[in-house]
Enzyme design. Structure first.
Site, mmCIF file in Angstrom:
data_model
loop_
_atom_site.group_PDB
_atom_site.id
_atom_site.type_symbol
_atom_site.label_atom_id
_atom_site.label_comp_id
_atom_site.label_asym_id
_atom_site.label_seq_id
_atom_site.Cartn_x
_atom_site.Cartn_y
_atom_site.Cartn_z
ATOM 1 N N THR A 1 0.828 -1.209 0.000
ATOM 2 C CA THR A 1 0.000 0.000 0.000
ATOM 3 C C THR A 1 0.862 1.258 0.000
ATOM 4 O OG1 THR A 1 -1.763 -1.166 1.173
ATOM 5 C CG2 THR A 1 -1.814 1.231 1.255
ATOM 6 N N LYS B 1 8.310 7.720 21.881
ATOM 7 C CA LYS B 1 8.589 8.577 23.037
ATOM 8 C C LYS B 1 7.300 8.964 23.743
ATOM 9 C CE LYS B 1 12.724 10.490 20.846
ATOM 10 N NZ LYS B 1 13.228 11.618 20.053
#
Lengths: 306, 306, 306
Positions: free
Chosen positions: A57, A85
């Site tokens: 894709t 993070k």
């Protein structure tokens, strides 16, 4: 009118939009064949945000953007990203908004693409969100049927395989039900279509459920095969037992109409025998090729240049 | 004169350079808004060498290069590289030199960018080296202050959070001290600014240290918040206890000046409550957007086309 | 005639082709030095399919494509790809065929590139297949010798190091044997050249085997060094004992001809001491730089624009 609009589900694309996309895709395909340039996206940037891998894709979108003369920046792998993070989806989308003109997102959670579209004024294209939708796959599936058979109305579609988890078939069933078609859904009992999808279908009378492939094959104009994932079964023997009854091989070809086609969203594993590949009815590789002109058309419409 | 020069620390950028970068960045921003092209980097290649992941910084550089009409080749992940075969930094840089016109490097070790710049005649931009510097972040922070407040001289800057490990604040403190500003550094005792940074400041009288946020907020023109990393604390309760006292929420907004701004290098986690996002003083997303025009300006200066 | 042809082994490239590639590479190098544009690949897409990591090779191809004005889509890491869902090489190649104009493949298994070329009408370039071939490395090695020494015929080539597993030397030995050269193969007994490579050599009389470096150095016009991989040895002491006798340092330089050159496919580890780098005979970084113009030339030939 798709200009500056996000495409999260196939419902975001009207019948009129579809018709226009098909027509532009025809032009794009011609242009590709004639090696002509389409520099309408020059100095434009697409940002592909893939929270789960899907090379097929992603490369299809990137190819479409490059064919239009545009550039691509890519977060192909969430593990190397700010997300690790602890950044929220909203903040990551705002980052993409700052850096690009159009955002393509793939996410393991249903609803993520819609949520994403709320945090940016840039258009967002859903490239698959969990068990949700994958609208560009659906558009290219419809385009393939129309191109291969000449029309969508009046046809008989057989959908085969994993109809429970298969995001691709869910979108396609809903989209096809907007046309005058008959749909036969063939799957093992344990992988049959969920009720909540049937409820979103425009006219339930168009749908027939079955667990038997052979009796349904002779009437089909389109046989749409999907991958049955080995991982769905705790017992590997169960997979082996099933896959034989829900796959296409040279015997299936004999039962099928002369002018029917076989489709598959790819990648395929055991669901279609490679001996089928050489038959002219094997349309799945042509279907995959259609991904580029269809996405070129959609991007052009959304960016307001076509 | 930045032409053909590397930018490793903010000290490599003179006051005159800064002024020119700001002015070119203004032009670049206008150009982006007006959808005009800047093909001044056409046929030029940027090589991004990221020895540690930082999607935000990498995509910002790549977006800037594409906006200028240039191309990018990328080693985004050291694990898929020659480095894993034992290649030295020097040899990897020589490879980048052969393949590109400008090199952007991120490395976990302080000094790596300076070292890199010694092994190539191509300009090197430091995109963060360990606890060292991150000069383009600093330039875009200064640009944001100037753009939001109209000037840098005469302002009161409050810096909040992890001032011990935060590379971003280290660079910014040193850079701000070149201007006529007052800087208040607010952090928990365990995360206070290291002495070696204070010693590099041009005039220590400009700096005030504090552990109390509330008393400092009302005077600030800029509240610069940084991420307090959970990983710094062995005891998770200690993190939870601290984060409340060193974060910004709607209460903080009430104590702040009407025409002040809140900045953050992003990604943010808990340090700024999302309820703050809608306040016009929340400048952090605008700050992130400034990364592209500022980097466009810096690249143009270094490549000698502006 | 390379137009629309795949390049899987160096045998796919005739002597006439080589001559033309060298001449075009000279032009490309001049163009790069003069900062002129070569937009002959505009709106063309290269797909790089890397089933094992090789940043150096991948970035060299990508740089060449960008220098020609083309675009790149990349599957740099097999783990984030459809392949992990069980897709065959044939189906992945068909995907690349749909999305691009030229395919560059690197694969851990010998023969993979040839197999790949059978499933697409687009040209395939082998960027290394297991212990098989790596033809573009060989072309750029030959180009480097010709450029550095002025000619290939009549020279004395010493090949040093791991001659058993080194794909690069295998291809180069076969290619060099098409010229009027003398080749001395120096390696430890455990890493000597396999018989099946010697059998593919055009004239075995051109080859001499040795385990002693010092006696062979004074006659060499080209000293081609390869990496001895630590992983080949179960006993680390064995590696340490060997590496000293089969590496190049300043002592080696003293024994070498004044106008000879040292080459290495890179990355290098301990086989060439860094003290050699400053000697004008150290040609390995210049060799690496040649990778871009040589690949630009090859791509142009294959795509039929030169």
């Amino acid at each position: 009118m798709l200009k500056n609009r996000s495409v999260v589900t196939i419902e975001d694309v009207s019948d009129e939009d579809l018709k226009e996309i098909f027509s532009i895709a025809d032009d794009m395909e011609k242009l590709l064949k004639e090696n002509r340039k389409a520099d309408i996206m020059q100095s434009k940037i697409m940002c592909t945000l893939f929270y789960e891998p899907s090379t097929r894709t992603r490369l299809s979108f990137e190819s479409a953007m490059h064919r239009l003369g545009g550039s691509v920046i890519s977060m192909a792998d969430v593990k190397t990203s700010s997300v690790s993070k602890g950044e929220t989806l909203a903040d990551t989308i705002r980052m993409a908004d700052s850096y690009s003109d159009i955002i393509v997102i793939r996410h393991p959670l249903e609803g993520a693409a819609r949520l994403a579209s709320r945090f940016t004024n840039k258009p967002v294209i859903n490239a698959g969100d969990g068990s949700g939708q994958h609208p560009t796959q659906t558009i290219m599936d419809l385009y393939t049927i129309r191109k291969e058979l000449g029309h969508i109305d009046g046809i008989n579609v057989l959908m085969l395989g994993d109809l429970k988890y298969g995001r691709t078939v869910h979108s396609l069933i809903i989209a096809l039900s907007r046309f005058n078609v008959k749909i036969t859904l063939v799957s093992p009992e344990s992988l049959k279509i969920p009720d909540y999808i049937l409820k979103r279908v425009h006219d339930e009378d168009k749908i027939k459920l079955s667990t038997d492939l052979e009796s349904s094959l002779p009437e089909a104009d389109v046989v749409y095969v999907t991958r049955i994932q080995r991982e769905r079964f705790t017992d590997p023997n169960e997979y082996q037992a099933l896959i034989g009854s829900y796959s296409i091989d040279s015997n299936s070809l004999e039962m099928m109409k002369k002018d029917s086609i076989i489709m598959h969203p790819l990648p395929r594993v055991d669901e279609i025998s490679t001996e089928v590949d050489r038959d002219p009815r094997a349309a799945y590789f042509r279907q995959a090729s259609n991904g580029v002109p269809v996405r070129m058309a959609l991007i052009s419409k959304i960016m307001g240049v076509m």
